[in-house]
Design an enzyme around this catalytic site. Sequence first.
Site, short mmCIF file in Angstrom:
data_model
loop_
_atom_site.label_atom_id
_atom_site.label_comp_id
_atom_site.label_asym_id
_atom_site.label_seq_id
_atom_site.Cartn_x
_atom_site.Cartn_y
_atom_site.Cartn_z
N CYS A 5 105.19 -13.44 29.27
CA CYS A 5 103.87 -13.95 29.02
C CYS A 5 103.91 -14.62 27.64
CB CYS A 5 102.81 -12.96 29.06
SG CYS A 5 102.60 -11.87 27.62
N GLU A 38 108.13 -5.44 28.51
CA GLU A 38 109.02 -5.90 27.55
C GLU A 38 108.90 -5.25 25.79
OE1 GLU A 38 107.23 -7.44 29.26
OE2 GLU A 38 107.77 -9.57 29.40
N ASP A 50 86.78 5.70 65.77
CA ASP A 50 87.46 6.88 64.84
C ASP A 50 86.41 7.11 63.68
OD1 ASP A 50 89.52 6.27 66.51
OD2 ASP A 50 90.78 5.11 65.05
N GLY A 88 91.87 -2.04 64.88
CA GLY A 88 92.85 -1.96 66.17
C GLY A 88 93.82 -3.29 66.39
N TRP A 130 97.07 12.33 67.13
CA TRP A 130 97.64 11.25 66.14
C TRP A 130 98.80 10.38 67.20
CZ3 TRP A 130 94.59 9.94 62.43
CH2 TRP A 130 93.83 10.83 61.72
N THR A 145 87.57 0.11 65.90
CA THR A 145 88.05 1.19 65.16
C THR A 145 86.87 2.19 64.70
OG1 THR A 145 90.38 0.22 65.10
CG2 THR A 145 89.86 2.00 63.55
N ARG A 199 95.12 8.95 50.32
CA ARG A 199 95.00 10.37 49.94
C ARG A 199 96.71 10.74 49.90
NH1 ARG A 199 91.21 9.91 53.73
NH2 ARG A 199 92.14 10.55 55.56
N1 LIG Z 1 97.49 3.44 66.12
C1 LIG Z 1 97.09 2.63 65.38
O1 LIG Z 1 97.63 2.22 64.40
C2 LIG Z 1 95.41 2.50 65.38
C3 LIG Z 1 94.78 1.70 64.31
C4 LIG Z 1 93.82 1.42 64.68
C5 LIG Z 1 93.01 1.63 65.68
N2 LIG Z 1 93.52 2.49 66.56
C6 LIG Z 1 92.78 2.65 67.78
O2 LIG Z 1 92.77 1.28 68.40
C7 LIG Z 1 91.22 1.36 69.12
C8 LIG Z 1 90.57 0.21 68.65
O3 LIG Z 1 91.14 -1.03 68.93
P1 LIG Z 1 90.69 -2.43 69.58
O4 LIG Z 1 91.70 -3.25 69.77
O5 LIG Z 1 89.98 -1.87 70.94
O6 LIG Z 1 89.65 -2.84 68.46
P2 LIG Z 1 89.75 -3.26 66.88
O7 LIG Z 1 90.60 -4.15 66.80
O8 LIG Z 1 89.64 -2.04 66.16
O9 LIG Z 1 88.29 -3.91 67.08
C9 LIG Z 1 87.94 -4.90 67.93
C10 LIG Z 1 86.44 -5.48 67.45
O10 LIG Z 1 86.51 -5.90 66.12
C11 LIG Z 1 85.75 -7.08 66.34
N3 LIG Z 1 86.54 -7.91 65.67
C12 LIG Z 1 87.80 -8.02 65.41
N4 LIG Z 1 88.65 -9.08 65.11
C13 LIG Z 1 87.41 -9.99 64.97
C14 LIG Z 1 87.41 -11.27 64.83
N5 LIG Z 1 88.47 -12.17 64.32
N6 LIG Z 1 86.27 -12.02 65.19
C15 LIG Z 1 85.03 -11.33 65.43
N7 LIG Z 1 85.25 -9.83 65.80
C16 LIG Z 1 86.26 -9.37 65.56
C17 LIG Z 1 85.03 -7.36 67.47
O11 LIG Z 1 83.98 -6.56 67.42
P3 LIG Z 1 82.83 -6.51 68.47
O12 LIG Z 1 83.36 -5.45 69.58
O13 LIG Z 1 81.61 -5.73 68.13
O14 LIG Z 1 82.71 -7.63 69.02
C18 LIG Z 1 86.14 -6.60 68.26
O15 LIG Z 1 85.79 -6.53 69.66
C19 LIG Z 1 90.51 2.79 68.81
O16 LIG Z 1 90.91 3.55 69.98
C20 LIG Z 1 91.28 3.28 67.69
O17 LIG Z 1 91.38 4.54 67.72
C21 LIG Z 1 94.89 2.63 66.56
#
Ligand SMILES: NC(=O)c1ccc[n+]([C@@H]2O[C@H](COP(=O)([O-])OP(=O)(O)OC[C@H]3O[C@@H](n4cnc5c(N)ncnc54)[C@H](OP(=O)(O)O)[C@@H]3O)[C@@H](O)[C@H]2O)c1
Length: 368
Positions: free
Chosen positions: A69, A46, A193, A290, A163, A189, A200
């Site tokens: 405000c 404003e 990764d 993930g 990717w 993740t 960036r």
């Molecule tokens: N394309 C995309 O947008 C994208 C984005 C991110 C990742 N990724 C890919 O996705 C894969 C990983 O995915 P994901 O589903 O296997 O794993 P994630 O969601 O990254 O991680 C899962 C782990 O995180 C922990 N976790 C998550 N939420 C939790 C909660 N509420 N309470 C307790 N622990 C929790 C646990 O750890 P613990 O295992 O230690 O128990 C669980 O096993 C990788 O290959 C990555 O490259 C892709």
Amino acid sequence: MDLARRLAERGRFTVAPNPLVGAVVLRDEAVVGEGWHARAGEDHAEIRALTGAGDAALGSTLFVTLEPCNHHGRTPPCVEAIRRAGVSRVVVGALDPDPRMRGRSVEILREAGIEVEVLEDPACERQNEQFFHRMRTGRPFVHVKLATTLDGRIAAPGGDSKWVTGEAARLRAHALRAEAGAVLVGAGTVRADDPTLTARGLPEPPPTLTRIVLDPNLTTSPKSTLALTAPESPVVVFADAENLDGKEGALLDAGVEVVAAPRDGGGIDLGFVLDELGRRGIKGVLVEGGGETATGFVERGLANKLTLFYAPKLIGSEGVPMIGALRATRMAEALRFSVFGVEAVDEDVAVTLYPATGEEEKRVHRAC
Ligand SMILES: NC(=O)c1ccc[n+]([C@@H]2O[C@H](COP(=O)([O-])OP(=O)(O)OC[C@H]3O[C@@H](n4cnc5c(N)ncnc54)[C@H](OP(=O)(O)O)[C@@H]3O)[C@@H](O)[C@H]2O)c1
């Protein structure tokens, strides 16, 4: 008001923790002043618009996206400047979401003899959805973002995800990180990764993001990229309180904050996580996966918004799913969303969704 909202967007990556605000001064149907709030501590929208208008503000109409405000913060109250400038009419896009302030400035302006119209424009509220949500709940606004194949897979069977989508979509994701101010991923993740999770390629200097990991067993390595970059950009790891037996020492030495979290069912209590982040002043979190992590927020009704970047690819059912089990047994129990936007981003498609708000949705979501 459209112009005021567009002006407000100029502060998108710089204005936090303050809200985005834009203002336009109109006199005899001509725009005589424009302003936006760029940074906390600098002039409000404003003031910039009225300064630009100068004497032409006398008898003008001021359009402002958010209620002005009325308090002495780091800058003097805008209601006083509006009165002194001789504005005769003020059009407010949305009232202040703070219950202690809401509508107070409108009253003050009316008492000063200025005509005030309040639009309660949903577009003005949506522009500041993080600010409104945090003000109302004390928790950060949760935006879930995933890059997925057409068959809902976020990585190949072995975990390779570089990717899923093209460069333009990945760049867009960096802007979403900057917009949120904080990024959250699961430990899976980090293990797969070793991400940096910074923003960036933005027009403005990138903001310092808070990077958050849900890591019940504290598997994040002190040699991970996150830990090594913790001195420049904070890292908060939420671990299961029962698993903290001194092994957090190396992470703490690296400058990582480790928070002991209680359990909710099988996992970390996500309500606790959001309360803790809210207490730290975090207003938005981009949950980047993930799949398991995204599922936790979505199934508890804690995801306020979703952006899915669909790549025109199929990887097959062996790939990592974007969403895990939701325990629905009938289609009527599916979680529902409303589509806000669909946009081609180079070779990919971005779909923006908000949770549906019908009665059925409330029944399916587990309260958290
Ligand atoms: N394309 C995309 O947008 C994208 C984005 C991110 C990742 N990724 C890919 O996705 C894969 C990983 O995915 P994901 O589903 O296997 O794993 P994630 O969601 O990254 O991680 C899962 C782990 O995180 C922990 N976790 C998550 N939420 C939790 C909660 N509420 N309470 C307790 N622990 C929790 C646990 O750890 P613990 O295992 O230690 O128990 C669980 O096993 C990788 O290959 C990555 O490259 C892709």
